[in-house]
Design an enzyme around this catalytic site. Structure first.
Site, mmCIF file in Angstrom:
data_model
loop_
_atom_site.group_PDB
_atom_site.id
_atom_site.type_symbol
_atom_site.label_atom_id
_atom_site.label_comp_id
_atom_site.label_asym_id
_atom_site.label_seq_id
_atom_site.Cartn_x
_atom_site.Cartn_y
_atom_site.Cartn_z
ATOM 1 N N GLU A 1 17.305 38.948 -66.756
ATOM 2 C CA GLU A 1 16.048 38.275 -67.061
ATOM 3 C C GLU A 1 15.636 38.637 -68.489
ATOM 4 O O GLU A 1 15.691 39.810 -68.875
ATOM 5 C CB GLU A 1 14.980 38.763 -66.064
ATOM 6 C CG GLU A 1 13.684 37.996 -66.102
ATOM 7 C CD GLU A 1 13.664 36.779 -65.173
ATOM 8 O OE1 GLU A 1 14.725 36.359 -64.664
ATOM 9 O OE2 GLU A 1 12.557 36.248 -64.976
ATOM 10 N N GLU B 1 14.461 46.413 -57.062
ATOM 11 C CA GLU B 1 14.491 46.323 -58.529
ATOM 12 C C GLU B 1 13.175 45.731 -58.987
ATOM 13 O O GLU B 1 12.556 44.954 -58.248
ATOM 14 C CB GLU B 1 15.610 45.383 -58.991
ATOM 15 C CG GLU B 1 17.003 45.843 -58.658
ATOM 16 C CD GLU B 1 18.059 44.758 -58.901
ATOM 17 O OE1 GLU B 1 19.195 44.940 -58.452
ATOM 18 O OE2 GLU B 1 17.735 43.719 -59.513
ATOM 19 N N PHE C 1 20.654 42.715 -64.239
ATOM 20 C CA PHE C 1 20.708 43.192 -62.855
ATOM 21 C C PHE C 1 21.987 42.827 -62.119
ATOM 22 O O PHE C 1 22.131 43.120 -60.937
ATOM 23 C CB PHE C 1 19.471 42.747 -62.060
ATOM 24 C CG PHE C 1 19.091 41.294 -62.233
ATOM 25 C CD1 PHE C 1 19.811 40.302 -61.626
ATOM 26 C CD2 PHE C 1 17.988 40.958 -63.009
ATOM 27 C CE1 PHE C 1 19.449 38.975 -61.765
ATOM 28 C CE2 PHE C 1 17.617 39.628 -63.168
ATOM 29 C CZ PHE C 1 18.360 38.631 -62.541
ATOM 30 N N LYS D 1 10.837 43.106 -60.479
ATOM 31 C CA LYS D 1 10.979 41.655 -60.692
ATOM 32 C C LYS D 1 10.277 41.345 -61.996
ATOM 33 O O LYS D 1 9.057 41.414 -62.089
ATOM 34 C CB LYS D 1 10.364 40.870 -59.536
ATOM 35 C CG LYS D 1 10.525 39.368 -59.710
ATOM 36 C CD LYS D 1 9.962 38.619 -58.522
ATOM 37 C CE LYS D 1 10.209 37.131 -58.536
ATOM 38 N NZ LYS D 1 10.269 36.464 -59.806
HETATM 39 P P1 AMP Z 1 13.855 32.912 -57.247
HETATM 40 O O1 AMP Z 1 14.561 32.367 -58.442
HETATM 41 O O2 AMP Z 1 12.897 31.972 -56.631
HETATM 42 O O3 AMP Z 1 14.786 33.545 -56.285
HETATM 43 O O4 AMP Z 1 12.928 34.084 -57.847
HETATM 44 C C1 AMP Z 1 13.516 35.168 -58.415
HETATM 45 C C2 AMP Z 1 13.572 35.055 -59.920
HETATM 46 O O5 AMP Z 1 13.055 36.243 -60.454
HETATM 47 C C3 AMP Z 1 14.995 35.001 -60.458
HETATM 48 O O6 AMP Z 1 15.491 33.693 -60.575
HETATM 49 C C4 AMP Z 1 14.896 35.675 -61.794
HETATM 50 O O7 AMP Z 1 14.626 34.724 -62.813
HETATM 51 C C5 AMP Z 1 13.684 36.561 -61.663
HETATM 52 N N1 AMP Z 1 13.980 37.999 -61.638
HETATM 53 C C6 AMP Z 1 13.266 38.931 -62.285
HETATM 54 N N2 AMP Z 1 13.742 40.163 -62.063
HETATM 55 C C7 AMP Z 1 14.810 40.024 -61.229
HETATM 56 C C8 AMP Z 1 15.726 40.951 -60.630
HETATM 57 N N3 AMP Z 1 15.644 42.271 -60.817
HETATM 58 N N4 AMP Z 1 16.704 40.419 -59.834
HETATM 59 C C9 AMP Z 1 16.792 39.092 -59.627
HETATM 60 N N5 AMP Z 1 15.951 38.179 -60.164
HETATM 61 C C10 AMP Z 1 14.967 38.639 -60.960
#
Ligand code: AMP
Length: 528
Positions: free
Chosen positions: A270, A218, A310, A220
């Protein structure tokens, strides 16, 4: 239960360093608490005057504390012993004293309470009043004590803790309502759960290996995580850190009301700040939106936000937490009718994955997420079920010292101490690396560093900062080890920047910004 017994337990826990002994004593204590006592009994055990989900605070000034501490104890043997419930009721009275004259009312209640406590109970009472029990009993141990006292499995207690977000409530369910009720605890509307997290990687092969050959990629998005709960017309939105942000982003609440089907749901996504052309705005713009509490309408026009969903954790009253990712996504696709959905591509091909990554970056996003098709939604979990893939960032550093190599690197100065420009005109170390140079470059670098040598302790050669290197890293971490307070994770030299002088290297202030932004983009700012 008498407060004196709680004080006994605290003194005992303070003295023991054995984990098992702590759990056993805490479990015994929990077993003795009745239905009326258990919630505050657990709150007290975790050093809080109120359970975590209770928004009340005592709000007592330091002067009132000082006066109260000097209050003599009432010496009357006919007085009944102070109970846990007395303390809890008195805390409630202190917290609820409001309006005009609240300070003196608070003080009067505080004094009443302190007068009833004997010298054995008082230190514990005061620690509780200060929100700090210091008995070495963190939440993990309390969860184990609840499991033990109720005869439930630890994993059931942990799961309930994720969904209830309050150990006082978990203990109530486990010990008063029983093991079956504890097993039935599930995600609930308007009780936010910690979002599922991911592990950082830069390598698709590792992703395919961990996900059994095929993965769901997906985009990010570079924004702020939101968890949206809706039932009927009511919508509430929480950030990654579970603070409520509903009022700051009314247009997202509107999307939840108008564009998403389902009478009740919980979705995960997000929010990004998007310019008129649809490309994401810099992250700071979004933060301004989240901080805003007044003039929301103007802000909404200035900084429009978009939603990319998502995940779907609950739909029409039914929890989807234990459904595989693919089923949750299907529900999400149906309820969104394909709108406000994260861009996605399922593949087992490295070439396709790389193309998709390029597309995401070209559209201004941060990278990709890779999700295991069968994975369940695990609140708060960071692991290989979800990976984040983003290109490494780079900064320019000066080499301020180098360690002598050993083994294959013997004879070279091969482990480089890297620094950014400090606030005081000096150099602030941010890490070390021996990665990124060829053998030929090591040899040349060693000769140049020897010319710049200032000191040599036999292992580390300190040099005059003159060589600039471009350093790639995966994350900036806080570090107590370096005076800069930062450390680069997985630092490696990408290029020797002969074209740059040390006056041009990254500054500590810039690094601080990159750090903030990095966490902010993961919604770890305090306001989120
Ligand atoms: P982390 O939080 O360190 O796991 O980094 C991932 C972060 O990216 C998530 O907490 C979301 O805020 C953001 N994010 C952006 N797009 C996505 C997506 N498609 N799926 C999950 N997280 C996403």
């Amino acid at each position: 239960m008498n407060f004196a017994e709680f004080a006994d337990l605290c003194y005992e826990l303070e003295q023991t360093s054995s984990r098992l002994a702590k759990i056993a004593s805490a479990a015994e204590y929990l077993k003795q608490l009745g239905p009326e006592e258990i919630r505050h009994g657990v709150a007290f055990l975790s050093g809080r005057p109120f359970p975590i989900s209770d928004p009340r605070t005592l709000d007592i000034g330091p002067e009132a504390f000082a006066h109260a501490a000097a209050t003599p104890e009432i010496q009357d043997s006919a007085l009944p012993a102070l109970t846990l419930t007395d303390v809890a009721e008195n805390f409630a009275r202190i917290a609820e004293a409001g309006g005009k004259g609240s300070r003196s009312a608070k003080y009067a209640h505080l004094r009443e309470l302190v007068e009833m406590a004997d010298p054995h109970e008082r230190p514990i009472l005061f620690r509780l009043l200060h929100n700090e029990l210091r008995i070495g009993l963190h939440d993990g141990l309390i969860q184990e004590a609840i499991a033990r006292a109720s005869g439930s499995e630890l994993k059931t207690v942990r799961r309930a803790a994720l969904f209830l977000s309050d150990l006082a409530e978990v203990a109530f369910v486990a010990l008063i309502q029983g093991a079956a009720a504890l097993r039935d605890v599930d995600i609930k509307l308007f009780v936010p759960v910690l979002p599922m997290l991911s592990e950082l990687t830069q390598d698709f092969d590792g992703v395919f290996a961990a996900h059994g050959g095929t993965t769901a990629l997906e985009y990010k998005y570079d924004g702020a995580r939101v968890q949206i709960h809706k039932a009927g017309e009511q919508v509430r939105i929480w950030s990654r850190r579970l603070s409520e942000v509903t009022r700051s982003i009314p247009e997202i609440a509107e999307i939840a009301r108008k564009d998403l089907c389902g009478d009740s749901f919980i979705v995960d996504g997000e929010v990004v700040a998007a310019g008129k052309d649809g490309r994401p705005y810099p992250f700071q713009e979004l933060m301004r939106r989240f901080r805003r509490i007044r003039d929301i309408e103007t802000a909404a026009n200035d900084i429009p936000v978009r939603l990319h969903l998502f995940d779907c954790l609950l739909l029409d009253g039914k929890s989807l937490i234990d459904e595989p990712y693919e089923n949750r996504w299907e529900k999400l696709r149906e309820m969104t009718a394909g709108k406000n959905l994260a861009a996605r591509h399922i593949t087992g091909s490295r070439t396709e994955a790389e193309t998709f990554l390029k597309e995401a970056l070209a559209a201004g996003h941060e990278g990709l997420m890779a999700k295991e098709l069968n994975s369940l939604y695990m609140p708060g979990n960071r692991g290989k079920l979800w990976f984040k893939i983003k290109p490494a960032e780079t900064i320019d550093c000066a080499i301020i010292a180098a360690d002598r190599g050993s083994g294959r690197r013997r004879g070279w100065l091969s482990n480089y101490h890297l620094a950014v420009a400090g606030d005081d005109g000096g150099f602030s170390p941010v890490g070390k690396t021996f990665k990124g140079l060829t053998d030929k470059q090591f040899t040349e670098m060693t000769a140049r560093l020897q010319e710049l040598q200032l000191a040599d302790d036999g292992y580390t050669v300190t040099v005059k900062p003159a060589i600039v290197v471009e350093v790639a890293y995966n994350e900036i971490q806080r570090s107590p080890q370096y005076s800069s307070k930062f450390a680069l994770r997985f630092a490696r030299i990408k290029r020797i920047r002969a074209d740059k002088s040390v006056e041009q290297i990254t500054t500590l202030a810039e690094l601080q910004n990159l750090f903030e932004r990095q966490f902010a983009s993961k919604s770890r700012r305090s306001e989120l």
